[in-house]
Each structure stands twice: as structure tokens, then as C-alpha cells.
Scaffold this motif. Structure first.
Motif, short mmCIF file in Angstrom:
data_model
loop_
_atom_site.label_atom_id
_atom_site.label_comp_id
_atom_site.label_asym_id
_atom_site.label_seq_id
_atom_site.Cartn_x
_atom_site.Cartn_y
_atom_site.Cartn_z
N ARG A 1 0.84 -1.19 0.00
CA ARG A 1 0.00 0.00 0.00
C ARG A 1 0.88 1.25 0.00
O ARG A 1 1.82 1.35 0.77
N VAL A 2 0.55 2.19 -0.88
CA VAL A 2 1.29 3.46 -0.96
C VAL A 2 0.27 4.60 -0.93
O VAL A 2 -0.66 4.64 -1.74
N GLU A 3 0.46 5.52 0.03
CA GLU A 3 -0.42 6.68 0.11
C GLU A 3 0.08 7.78 -0.83
O GLU A 3 1.26 8.12 -0.84
N LEU A 4 -0.84 8.32 -1.62
CA LEU A 4 -0.52 9.39 -2.57
C LEU A 4 -1.35 10.62 -2.22
O LEU A 4 -2.32 10.53 -1.47
N THR A 5 -0.99 11.76 -2.77
CA THR A 5 -1.71 13.00 -2.44
C THR A 5 -3.16 12.96 -2.91
O THR A 5 -4.01 13.67 -2.37
N PHE A 6 -3.44 12.15 -3.91
CA PHE A 6 -4.78 12.12 -4.47
C PHE A 6 -5.53 10.82 -4.16
O PHE A 6 -6.61 10.60 -4.67
N GLY A 7 -4.93 9.94 -3.36
CA GLY A 7 -5.61 8.70 -3.04
C GLY A 7 -4.64 7.63 -2.56
O GLY A 7 -3.58 7.94 -2.00
N THR A 8 -4.97 6.37 -2.81
CA THR A 8 -4.19 5.25 -2.33
C THR A 8 -3.93 4.26 -3.46
O THR A 8 -4.84 3.95 -4.25
N ALA A 9 -2.68 3.78 -3.56
CA ALA A 9 -2.32 2.74 -4.52
C ALA A 9 -2.08 1.44 -3.75
O ALA A 9 -1.39 1.43 -2.73
N LEU A 10 -2.66 0.37 -4.25
CA LEU A 10 -2.53 -0.94 -3.62
C LEU A 10 -2.06 -1.94 -4.67
O LEU A 10 -2.64 -1.99 -5.77
N VAL A 11 -1.01 -2.72 -4.35
CA VAL A 11 -0.53 -3.78 -5.25
C VAL A 11 -0.79 -5.12 -4.58
O VAL A 11 -0.37 -5.35 -3.44
N VAL A 12 -1.49 -5.99 -5.29
CA VAL A 12 -1.72 -7.35 -4.83
C VAL A 12 -1.44 -8.31 -5.97
O VAL A 12 -1.42 -7.91 -7.14
N PHE A 13 -1.21 -9.58 -5.64
CA PHE A 13 -0.93 -10.61 -6.64
C PHE A 13 -2.06 -11.64 -6.60
O PHE A 13 -2.06 -12.54 -5.75
N PRO A 14 -3.05 -11.54 -7.49
CA PRO A 14 -4.14 -12.52 -7.50
C PRO A 14 -3.70 -13.92 -7.89
O PRO A 14 -4.38 -14.89 -7.57
N GLU A 15 -2.58 -14.03 -8.60
CA GLU A 15 -1.99 -15.34 -8.87
C GLU A 15 -0.48 -15.21 -8.84
O GLU A 15 0.09 -14.21 -9.28
N ALA A 16 0.19 -16.22 -8.30
CA ALA A 16 1.65 -16.21 -8.20
C ALA A 16 2.13 -17.66 -8.12
O ALA A 16 2.30 -18.21 -7.03
N THR A 17 2.33 -18.29 -9.29
CA THR A 17 2.82 -19.66 -9.36
C THR A 17 4.03 -19.69 -10.28
O THR A 17 4.39 -18.68 -10.89
N GLU A 18 4.64 -20.84 -10.38
CA GLU A 18 5.79 -21.00 -11.29
C GLU A 18 5.36 -20.77 -12.73
O GLU A 18 6.16 -20.30 -13.55
N GLU A 19 4.10 -21.10 -13.06
CA GLU A 19 3.63 -21.02 -14.44
C GLU A 19 3.07 -19.65 -14.81
O GLU A 19 3.16 -19.23 -15.97
N ALA A 20 2.46 -18.94 -13.88
CA ALA A 20 1.81 -17.66 -14.20
C ALA A 20 1.81 -16.77 -12.96
O ALA A 20 1.60 -17.24 -11.85
N CYS A 21 2.02 -15.50 -13.20
CA CYS A 21 2.03 -14.54 -12.10
C CYS A 21 1.42 -13.23 -12.59
O CYS A 21 1.70 -12.78 -13.71
N THR A 22 0.57 -12.63 -11.77
CA THR A 22 -0.10 -11.37 -12.10
C THR A 22 0.03 -10.39 -10.95
O THR A 22 -0.25 -10.75 -9.80
N ALA A 23 0.43 -9.16 -11.26
CA ALA A 23 0.46 -8.07 -10.28
C ALA A 23 -0.65 -7.09 -10.64
O ALA A 23 -0.72 -6.62 -11.78
N ALA A 24 -1.51 -6.78 -9.68
CA ALA A 24 -2.62 -5.85 -9.90
C ALA A 24 -2.35 -4.56 -9.13
O ALA A 24 -2.22 -4.58 -7.90
N LEU A 25 -2.25 -3.46 -9.86
CA LEU A 25 -2.13 -2.14 -9.24
C LEU A 25 -3.51 -1.51 -9.22
O LEU A 25 -4.10 -1.22 -10.27
N LEU A 26 -4.05 -1.33 -8.04
CA LEU A 26 -5.38 -0.76 -7.85
C LEU A 26 -5.23 0.65 -7.30
O LEU A 26 -4.66 0.84 -6.22
#
Length: 457
Positions: A27-52
Motif C-alpha cells: 500500500r502506498v499513500e498518494l496525495t490524491f488517493g491510495t495505490a494498492l498492489v496485490v498478486f491474485p496469482e503467483a505460481t511458477e507457471e503464471a504470475c499477475t500483479a494488480a495495481l489498484l
């Protein structure tokens, strides 16, 4: 939201590249809101990073020194929902180390091109062709699906937003740099002041690819808010001029430019308005404010109001008219309203005249009927000046498919006879006399490209 995925083996190397542990949320606080990074999948075969990115529109509307709230409705806009300059800033804050190409735990990984997929579910772009034109030359496979205005009402048509997926084998730092530059360039609505520092940022993020991009001038112009001095500075630093002048200087012997059809419409409207003895005027569907600019120069107009359903268009109009720098006396003459022409609105009552330039053809039959009552029955100005395309003239446009409309958002285009019949029915129903006239060069068989009506109560 921005989703970045890979099938590189091991796919969890994406965590090292982005400097984010897939097992945690970040989680990163910004002057205009909040940024959150989560990984909905993280395996040897596939990995996704979601910046919300969660933007607080109320906080934005209360930003000190932001005078837009005095002119436009500050709470109703698309900023919290679309990929724009806020996302570009968040990328720099959240993925800044990755964008710099640093990866101490996997030293060679940052310089390795790996299969990456980036998805932007809501990207404002105007057209899918605009997205492809900017991303495809960089080697991406581009998927671009239009987002409907409202899934409940498909007849409303498509919006200017697109669900975009980019696929390519590329270095992670390059993907992030491309997004940082091209996302705000596509939206063309930065939330902060653009100055010389933006030129440095553009050159830094465009290092290694911008100079060779076939649409580099368009990118520079849109990223730098079409500030010609800044664009010229950027091109000079790149050692380019693209064969076209970037300044506003024209040779003294430059021939006079012909008046465009758009300009001829405005001239016809202004001439008709001069015969209506109006001191207060509405510009309904004012768009980006080009006609409002001309109305401000008309002596004797005490009050000018522009209204449009597009908040974005009204922001452009406010900048075009330089409302922020007007003197208090001049500012009292003009106002901008956010609203629909198909809803009864007390703010539109009591005006001497209303102008409606190339608007009605964008309304389907139900909304056209609502517009007729809202304008002629309820607002009821003394005069209405209205223009719309002449369908008869379409056969003279080279390459135009028979039966096609001039614009994809047009719901109909009237022939001269149909326009005359509609005008007569409006006059009979609401108590207006009406005169019609052609606008533009007149063909002896097909008439002029546009047609104008002046209704008088």
C-alpha cells in the motif's frame, strides 16, 4: 486498475522485477488517493500483479487553489474510474525502482525481455485506432474492446473508453515507461500543471524508443498538452523537427485559409443571432467552447451560457475561454453548465435566444422528443437557431458509403424535405414561426452540406 502478467519461468520472478513480494499486499499513500498492489496469482507457471488506484474525488474537489469548482461540478467526472495521469504518477511511485531497471536479486533479469501482458480495463482513448497507433509500433499485440456507455441501454452506443490488453516480449522497465507516457497521452487530460519539468520526464521515459516512434510528434503534443514551446523544446532535444513547424509563426505571404464548414456554420449562426435582438443567449451542446469564444466577442450580449452533457468537454471549454484569468466583470457574462438537453432544467429559462449547432442528429427518437419539449415548451426562448447536416448532400462526399452517416454517433441525418417538415411541426406545436436556409457551398441539385433553421416565438 493495471494488471501486469507473465508466463516467464519461473513466473514469480515478476515479484523481483517489480520489487514487490507476491505473498504480501503493498500500500502506498498518494496525495490524491491510495495505490494498492496485490498478486491474485503467483505460481511458477503464471504470475499477475494488480495495481489498484483509489482516487478520492471529494478531496480533489477541495484542492486549494483549484478554481474549477467555482465553474464546473467537481464531483461528477470519470477521474476515479479510468486510466489517466493519476495512474502514470502512481506507476512512478509504486514501480519507480523497476522502471529504473534495478533488480539486485536477479541482476540480469531487468535487462531480459520476457513475455508480458498488460491490461487496462478502462482506458479513455477516443478510438481503438488511437490505441493501436501508439502501442503497435512498439511491438505489442493490441486487443481493444469498446466499453458501452451503459450495458442496460445498448441503444446509447459506445463510449470513448476501451478495455485494452497489450501482449509482447519486452523488458519490464520498457513496458512501464511506455505506459507512463502513452496512457496520459491518450487521455490528454493531465491533473497537474505542465511545464519544462514535463519535457525532462518525457525524454527520460521515452529514452530508447520515442525518437524512433512513427507518431512521436503526436505523442509529444498530447503528453505536453499541445504547448507548442514545450513540444518544440522536446523535439529539439531529440534532434528532430519531423518536417513540420511547431511554432505558430506563418510566412508573411501565407495565403488566406478558406473558412471551414464548421466556421461557416458559426458565421451563419452569428448572423442569424444578430437579427434576433438578443441580449442573453444559450449555447446548448456547447462542446469545447469554440462558438462561445465567438459569442464573447459579440457586443450587446450581457449573458452567455454554454451547456453540455460532457464534463470533459466543459473542462476544455473553460481552458479555451481562459475563465480563470478573466476579469470579474468579464467573468459575470459567461457561465458553463453541466447538464442534459433531454431533461427539463429551470436554469435554461428566461433567455432571449438559444443556439443548437449540429446536436439534434446525435439524439435517438425518444430523446429527440424529450429535447423538443425541454427546449421549445419549457425553456421557451424567444428565438432558437439550429443547424443539422443535410443528408441529400452526402452523395457528394467521395468514398462515403450510400446510406452511411457522417459520424458514427449520428442517430439520423435529415434530408432537406425532412428537416423542413420537422421545423414546421415544431412551429405548429409550440407557437414559433420558422425560416430555413442552407449553410455552406450550395450544389444546385443536392443543396448545401448543412442546413439552418431560425425559430421565433
Amino acid at each position: 486498475m493495471l494488471l501486469v502478467s507473465t508466463t516467464h519461468r519461473p513466473a514469480t520472478d515478476l515479484g523481483y522485477l517489480l520489487h514487490k513480494n507476491p505473498a504480501n499486499s503493498h500500500r502506498v499513500e498518494l496525495t490524491f488517493g491510495t495505490a494498492l498492489v496485490v498478486f491474485p496469482e503467483a505460481t511458477e507457471e503464471a504470475c499477475t500483479a494488480a495495481l489498484l488506484l483509489e482516487i478520492d474525488p471529494v478531496a480533489l474537489s477541495r484542492k486549494p487553489g483549484d478554481s474549477r469548482s467555482a465553474v464546473l461540478e467537481p464531483y461528477v467526472n470519470d477521474r476515479p474510474y479510468v486510466a489517466n495521469s493519476f495512474l502514470s504518477v502512481a506507476l512512478g511511485r509504486v514501480y519507480g525502482t523497476a522502471m529504473a531497471g534495478n533488480c539486485k536479486d536477479r541482476p540480469g533479469l531487468a535487462e531480459t525481455a520476457i513475455p508480458l501482458v498488460a491490461r487496462l480495463p478502462v482506458l479513455p482513448a477516443g478510438s481503438d485506432e488511437s490505441v493501436r497507433r501508439l502501442f503497435a509500433p512498439l511491438g505489442y499485440e493490441v486487443e481493444c474492446q469498446s466499453v458501452p456507455l451503459d450495458e442496460t441501454f445498448p441503444e446509447w452506443g459506445a463510449s470513448r473508453y476501451f478495455d485494452v490488453t497489450l501482449r509482447g516480449t519486452v523488458r519490464t522497465k520498457d513496458l512501464l515507461a511506455h505506459l507512463c507516457v502513452l496512457v496520459p497521452a491518450l487521455d490528454a487530460k493531465k491533473h497537474y500543471y505542465v511545464d519544462k519539468a514535463e519535457v525532462e520526464k518525457l525524454l527520460r521515459k521515452g529514452d530508447g524508443w520515442l525518437k524512433d516512434h512513427p507518431h512521436r510528434l503526436e505523442i509529444a503534443e498530447r503528453y505536453l498538452h499541445r504547448d507548442r514551446s514545450l513540444v518544440r523544446m522536446a523535439l529539439d532535444r531529440l534532434g528532430l523537427d519531423d518536417g513540420r513547424p511547431v511554432d505558430d509563426d506563418e510566412p508573411e505571404t501565407a495565403p488566406a485559409k478558406p473558412v471551414s464548414l464548421h466556421g461557416q456554420r458559426h458565421d451563419a449562426v452569428l448572423e442569424a443571432l444578430s437579427r434576433c435582438d438578443a441580449r442573453t443567449v444559450l449555447d446548448l451542446g456547447c462542446g469545447e467552447g469554440r462558438l462561445l469564444q465567438k459569442l464573447l466577442k459579440v457586443k450587446g450580449l450581457d449573458r452567455i451560457v454554454g451547456m453540455d452533457v460532457s464534463y470533459r468537454a466543459l473542462e476544455i471549454a473553460a481552458r479555451r475561454l481562459r475563465l480563470e484569468s478573466m476579469t470579474p466583470k468579464a467573468r459575470e457574462r459567461i457561465d458553463l453548465l453541466h447538464g442534459s438537453l433531454t431533461y427539463r432544467d429551470a436554469r435554461l429559462s428566461g433567455f432571449d435566444a438559444a443556439v443548437v449547432v449540429e446536436v439534434v442528429e446525435h439524439l435517438d427518437s425518444a430523446r429527440l422528443a424529450a429535447f423538443e419539449r425541454c427546449l421549445f415548451e419549457f425553456a421557451r426562448p424567444r428565438a432558437v437557431i439550429l443547424t443539422t447536416p443535410n443528408r441529400d448532400y452526402n452523395v457528394l462526399y467521395e468514398g462515403m458509403t450510400p446510406g452511411a452517416f457522417r459520424h458514427p454517433d449520428h442517430r439520423f441525418e435529415w434530408s432537406r424535405a425532412e428537416f423542413s417538415d420537422w421545423c414546421a411541426s415544431i412551429g405548429a406545436r409550440f407557437g414559433y414561426s420558422v425560416e430555413t436556409a442552407p449553410v455552406g457551398e450550395v450544389d444546385p441539385q443536392y443543396g448545401a452540406s448543412s442546413q439552418l433553421a431560425v425559430f421565433r416565438r
